[in-house]
Every structure is written in structure tokens, then in C-alpha cells.
Write an enzyme that holds these catalytic residues in place. Structure first.
Site, short mmCIF file in Angstrom:
data_model
loop_
_atom_site.label_atom_id
_atom_site.label_comp_id
_atom_site.label_asym_id
_atom_site.label_seq_id
_atom_site.Cartn_x
_atom_site.Cartn_y
_atom_site.Cartn_z
CG ASP A 1 41.16 82.04 -34.95
OD1 ASP A 1 40.31 81.92 -35.86
OD2 ASP A 1 40.93 81.75 -33.77
CB SER A 2 38.21 85.63 -34.72
OG SER A 2 37.79 84.35 -34.25
CG HIS B 1 37.60 79.03 -31.36
ND1 HIS B 1 37.78 79.76 -32.50
CD2 HIS B 1 37.87 79.86 -30.32
CE1 HIS B 1 38.13 81.00 -32.18
NE2 HIS B 1 38.19 81.08 -30.86
CD GLU C 1 38.60 83.46 -28.24
OE1 GLU C 1 39.20 84.29 -27.53
OE2 GLU C 1 39.14 82.89 -29.22
CB CYS D 1 40.05 82.28 -38.90
SG CYS D 1 38.34 82.80 -38.65
CB CYS E 1 35.18 76.45 -35.82
SG CYS E 1 35.69 77.87 -34.81
#
Length: 220
Positions: free
Chosen positions: A7-8, A177, A143, A70, A175
Site C-alpha cells: 500500500d502507499s 485507509h 496517515e 491499495c 480505499c
């Protein structure tokens, strides 16, 4: 069995959590590409290049399969036609694992929403009305480790008020997240089912895992 996941940032941990619950005996290699995050605001060709670099790295590490953690990377990889040589599990395509009907909304990053990949997948399973909403700042607050409080509530209200007005039967968390914000999202969308593709892709991998498990304990 060795599973690669990427993932980012920390969003893909929601996928890792679901995988470990279902396949606790596997070994995992998780890549959090925070150096080049966020992906969601980048051009799709840049995201594809980054994604292919990560896939190559995971293959060099000898993983038995790769799971997308992701959605944005996964959307870029839909145009990649070459055979990886090992199984690749698309988190976007896993949405078909759910029996979604009626009006469905999708929330995701700018790039994922712009790609229309979820809309296409949902239409393929018979969903005729799809509303999409970019919620890019959700990535930033997760994040930063901020998942509750007045600021998060205000961001969620801003993003999700149009979704609530659409009155969908289900909302796809497009997403990885976003499951970290599930409580605040649900508070803005009371009574609406939140479809988490992290659970869907983990279920598919666990169903298939015996195909990639070595028959000999010495090889594990």
C-alpha cells in the site's frame, strides 16, 4: 506460504489484519510506500510505474501470491496485461464477492474515483445506480494517526453529506485507509451497509490458499 501485500502507507494494514485472522500460519511481507505517498493524487501512469516496481520487488522476495492493499494501485494495474507468474489478488475485483443491490455509493481517493474502476465492477454484477465521491483527506488523517475528534468529524460531514443525500443501500469503502475511520463514516451514514473490500479479498485469498501451500512442512 508467503504472501506479499502493499500500500502507499498504513491503509493496507486493514487488509493484513483480515488476512492474518483467516490465514494465521502464513508469512507476510508488507510494503508501506510512505516515501511516495499519497498515490491518490498522482497521474495514473506514475501510479502504474510505482506499482510495477513493488510487484517486481515482492516477486524477488519469493512470495507465493500478491494481494493488493491499495485500491489506487489496483486501479492502475487493470491496464497491465502481462502475466506476473504468480497469483495476484485484486482488491477492486473482490467487490463482486458481495451481493450488492440497489443504489450503491463508492468513496475512494481522487485517482480511484476518477478511474471509474469500481463503477465498472459494480455494473458488471448488475448494480445500475452508482454514486462516486472522492474523500482524499481521509487518507491524510489516517496517515497522521488521527481517526476521531472534531476535525475528523467535520471532514467526514463535508465528504459524506452528498453520499447520505444519495440514500444508497450500500457504500463501498474504496480505499484501504477508510476502514480505520469506519466509526465516523458509519455515524454520518446511519443504517447504511459499509462494504469493506479488505474483508472480501482476504476471504478469497483464504479460500484459495491451499492451492499455494507447500505439501511438505519442510518447505514452509
Amino acid at each position: 506460504m508467503k504472501i506479499g501485500l502493499f500500500d502507499s502507507g498504513i491503509g493496507g494494514l486493514s487488509v493484513l489484519y483480515e488476512l492474518v485472522k483467516r490465514i494465521p500460519s502464513a508469512r507476510y511481507i508488507y510494503i508501506a510506500d510512505t516515501f511516495r505517498a499519497p498515490y491518490g493524487t498522482k497521474p495514473m501512469e506514475d501510479i502504474l510505474r510505482i506499482s510495477l516496481e513493488i510487484l517486481s520487488f515482492l516477486k524477488l522476495k519469493g512470495v507465493d501470491c500478491i494481494v493488493s492493499g491499495c485500491n489506487t494501485s489496483d486501479a492502475s494495474l487493470q491496464s497491465f496485461k502481462s502475466d506476473l507468474g504468480i497469483p495476484y489478488y485484486s482488491i477492486v475485483k473482490s467487490v463482486a464477492f458481495n451481493e450488492l443491490q440497489g443504489k450503491v455509493a463508492v468513496i475512494g481517493t481522487e485517482a480511484t474515483v476518477k478511474s471509474g474502476i469500481y463503477k465498472s465492477q459494480l455494473e458488471n454484477i448488475g448494480v445500475t445506480s452508482v454514486f462516486q465521491r472522492s474523500c482524499q483527506l481521509f487518507v491524510a488523517v489516517v496517515e497522521e494517526g488521527i481517526t476521531k475528534g472534531k476535525m475528523v468529524d467535520a471532514i467526514a460531514k463535508f465528504y459524506l453529506t452528498p453520499v447520505r443525500r444519495y440514500n444508497p443501500s450500500s457504500v463501498v469503502l474504496g480505499c484501504t485507509h477508510f476502514p480505520h475511520l469506519k466509526r465516523v463514516i458509519q455515524s454520518q451514514l446511519p443504517g447504511i451497509f459499509l462494504c469493506d473490500p479488505a474483508k472480501s479479498v482476504a476471504e478469497i485469498v483464504s479460500r484459495d490458499c491451499l492451492l499455494y501451500t507447500s505439501p511438505s512442512p519442510r518447505d514452509s
